[in-house]
Design a protein around this motif. Structure first.
Motif, PDB file in Angstrom:
ATOM      1  N   SER A  59     -12.699  18.171 -23.831  1.00  0.00           N
ATOM      2  CA  SER A  59     -12.656  17.884 -22.401  1.00  0.00           C
ATOM      3  C   SER A  59     -12.430  16.385 -22.221  1.00  0.00           C
ATOM      4  CB  SER A  59     -13.944  18.338 -21.720  1.00  0.00           C
ATOM      5  OG  SER A  59     -15.047  17.584 -22.183  1.00  0.00           O
ATOM      6  N   SER A  60     -12.210  15.973 -21.000  1.00  0.00           N
ATOM      7  CA  SER A  60     -11.989  14.549 -20.726  1.00  0.00           C
ATOM      8  C   SER A  60     -12.874  14.127 -19.563  1.00  0.00           C
ATOM      9  CB  SER A  60     -10.515  14.302 -20.370  1.00  0.00           C
ATOM     10  OG  SER A  60     -10.263  12.935 -20.112  1.00  0.00           O
TER      11      SER A  60
ATOM     12  N   ASP B 274     -17.295  11.920 -13.494  1.00  0.00           N
ATOM     13  CA  ASP B 274     -16.402  13.053 -13.251  1.00  0.00           C
ATOM     14  C   ASP B 274     -15.835  13.521 -14.584  1.00  0.00           C
ATOM     15  OD1 ASP B 274     -14.693  10.981 -13.824  1.00  0.00           O
ATOM     16  OD2 ASP B 274     -13.435  11.216 -12.055  1.00  0.00           O
ATOM     17  N   TRP B 275     -15.205  14.682 -14.580  1.00  0.00           N
ATOM     18  CA  TRP B 275     -14.641  15.216 -15.813  1.00  0.00           C
ATOM     19  C   TRP B 275     -13.582  16.257 -15.461  1.00  0.00           C
ATOM     20  CZ3 TRP B 275     -15.344  20.195 -18.381  1.00  0.00           C
ATOM     21  CH2 TRP B 275     -15.933  21.162 -17.558  1.00  0.00           C
ATOM     22  N   THR B 276     -12.774  16.623 -16.430  1.00  0.00           N
ATOM     23  CA  THR B 276     -11.814  17.698 -16.234  1.00  0.00           C
ATOM     24  C   THR B 276     -11.887  18.691 -17.380  1.00  0.00           C
ATOM     25  OG1 THR B 276      -9.504  18.272 -15.773  1.00  0.00           O
ATOM     26  CG2 THR B 276      -9.880  16.492 -17.351  1.00  0.00           C
ATOM     27  N   PHE B 277     -11.743  19.957 -17.018  1.00  0.00           N
ATOM     28  CA  PHE B 277     -11.653  21.028 -18.009  1.00  0.00           C
ATOM     29  C   PHE B 277     -10.200  21.419 -18.243  1.00  0.00           C
ATOM     30  CE2 PHE B 277     -12.585  22.597 -13.776  1.00  0.00           C
ATOM     31  CZ  PHE B 277     -11.472  23.398 -13.515  1.00  0.00           C
ATOM     32  N   GLN B 278      -9.283  20.799 -17.504  1.00  0.00           N
ATOM     33  CA  GLN B 278      -7.871  21.135 -17.626  1.00  0.00           C
ATOM     34  C   GLN B 278      -7.284  20.530 -18.894  1.00  0.00           C
ATOM     35  OE1 GLN B 278      -6.176  19.761 -13.937  1.00  0.00           O
ATOM     36  NE2 GLN B 278      -7.204  21.339 -12.720  1.00  0.00           N
ATOM     37  N   ALA B 279      -6.522  21.314 -19.622  1.00  0.00           N
ATOM     38  CA  ALA B 279      -5.947  20.855 -20.886  1.00  0.00           C
ATOM     39  C   ALA B 279      -4.881  19.794 -20.618  1.00  0.00           C
ATOM     40  CB  ALA B 279      -5.333  22.030 -21.641  1.00  0.00           C
ATOM     41  N   PRO B 280      -4.702  18.856 -21.539  1.00  0.00           N
ATOM     42  CA  PRO B 280      -3.655  17.843 -21.363  1.00  0.00           C
ATOM     43  C   PRO B 280      -2.271  18.459 -21.457  1.00  0.00           C
ATOM     44  CG  PRO B 280      -4.636  17.662 -23.539  1.00  0.00           C
ATOM     45  CD  PRO B 280      -5.460  18.659 -22.781  1.00  0.00           C
ATOM     46  N   ASP B 281      -1.333  17.896 -20.729  1.00  0.00           N
ATOM     47  CA  ASP B 281       0.065  18.311 -20.787  1.00  0.00           C
ATOM     48  C   ASP B 281       0.825  17.247 -21.578  1.00  0.00           C
ATOM     49  OD1 ASP B 281       2.856  18.759 -20.155  1.00  0.00           O
ATOM     50  OD2 ASP B 281       2.146  20.122 -18.593  1.00  0.00           O
ATOM     51  N   TYR B 282       1.470  17.661 -22.649  1.00  0.00           N
ATOM     52  CA  TYR B 282       2.142  16.712 -23.520  1.00  0.00           C
ATOM     53  C   TYR B 282       3.640  16.570 -23.211  1.00  0.00           C
ATOM     54  CZ  TYR B 282      -2.109  16.855 -26.314  1.00  0.00           C
ATOM     55  OH  TYR B 282      -3.420  16.757 -26.726  1.00  0.00           O
TER      56      TYR B 282
END
Length: 341
Positions: free
Chosen positions: A312-313, A175-183
């Motif tokens: 990405s993550s 799986d993966w996410t395209f959502q940017a990290p929230d700091y």
């Protein structure tokens, strides 16, 4: 490509220094909780984490004082108690610290240095010094992701930095996410989606080369002391990724045209492209890449898209200088040696 020194592997109990070469977010009051979470995650691997002297003085101070960020890099390399160095976060400002760094400290004190995004500039400084470094995890992301360090990222961090055996085949994440990290928001959870794996952009058979790369800002270094010559790309596999703003079809065409016009494409054995941090097809850019490489520059080397590294993550870890293989028929990417000794 020049031969690079491999650093010693990490062992339980080793001291790891955190540095802020690009941005000072780790020390900002509304983000520092995330730094502490990242330290906790590394401590769970039985690593002793220490902050470089200036690294937590905050964004405003570190933006005004590039020499302080540079002092931290040299402190971390020269400190005999430190076995590895990890960047807190990327940014867009690390080029300012390069003139203040005596890069001989890297060659004289070879040790693990890891990070991605704007940390690329420091990787190229390591490369020029003769040291292999690692395009991979920053502390604030992905290690300190709010709801857990993704198992894929954690797996490759441990395999690459703690293990002297061949790294092996880097399979796509499930799986993966395209959502940017929230700091800032402690309760913000990123959504992960099914990963469809790698895509063959062009090429056939197998390609072998040594890893070099980063993000699409490589051509911007041409007039700096970090500039690489075409010979530095001899017999290499280029890895490249970037944020969506710099990975449009137009940017991709410009990037590869510059490489072709500078004689770099002709030196490469293959190209691997990291997943872009967005939820849309890569087809338009795949077409541009084929037209630019095979069409304009008669460059028919293998190119695959969708590797898990960069913005990405989750992400794997790529050691500069390590021998790697692209297999177009099996659609696989493998690192054929260890990253550490």
């Amino acid at each position: 490509m020049k031969e690079l020194i491999k650093p010693l592997k990490l062992r339980p109990g080793d001291k790891v220094a955190t540095v802020s070469p690009c941005h000072g977010w780790a020390g900002d009051p509304d983000i520092h909780w995330k730094y502490k979470l990242g330290v906790k995650r590394l401590s769970e691997l039985d690593l002793d984490v220490v902050a470089a002297p200036n690294s937590l003085k905050g964004s405003e101070y570190l933006a005004r004082n590039p020499q302080a960020r540079a002092e931290d890099i040299m402190w971390a390399f020269e400190n005999k108690e430190v076995h590895a160095i990890i960047a807190n976060v990327g940014g867009n400002d690390s080029i300012k610290i390069v003139p203040y760094i005596d890069s001989s400290c890297m060659y004289r004190n070879p040790k693990i240095f890891i990070g991605y995004s704007d940390v690329m500039n420091l990787h190229f400084l390591c490369y020029k010094s003769g040291l292999s470094s690692f395009y991979g995890d920053n502390l604030l992301n992905p290690i300190a992701e709010q709801f857990g360090w993704h198992e894929y990222s954690k797996k490759w961090f441990i395999k690459t930095l703690f293990d002297t055996s061949v790294i092996g085949t880097i399979e796509p994440s499930k799986d993966w996410t395209f959502q940017a990290p929230d700091y800032v928001n402690r309760n913000k959870k990123r959504d992960y989606y099914k990963n469809d794996g790698y895509e063959l952009i062009q090429g056939k058979g197998k390609a072998y080369g040594h890893l070099i790369g980063g993000h699409t800002g490589i051509p911007e270094l041409t007039e700096t002391i970090l500039a690489l010559s075409a010979d530095d790309f001899e017999d290499t596999i280029l890895f490249v990724e970037d944020i969506p703003e710099f990975f449009t079809s137009e940017h991709v065409e410009t990037f590869f045209n510059i490489l072709g016009n500078n004689g770099i494409l002709q030196k490469l054995k293959g190209i691997v492209i990291g997943k872009t941090n967005e939820n849309r097809s890569f087809d338009d850019r795949a077409c541009v890449i084929r037209n630019t490489l095979s069409g304009k520059h008669s460059c028919n080397i293998p190119v695959i898209y969708g590797l898990n590294f960069g913005h990405s993550s989750p992400m794997c870890v790529l050691p500069y200088g390590a021998a790697a293989e692209i297999d177009c028929d099996k659609l696989t990417f493998s690192i054929l040696e260890s990253g550490v000794v």
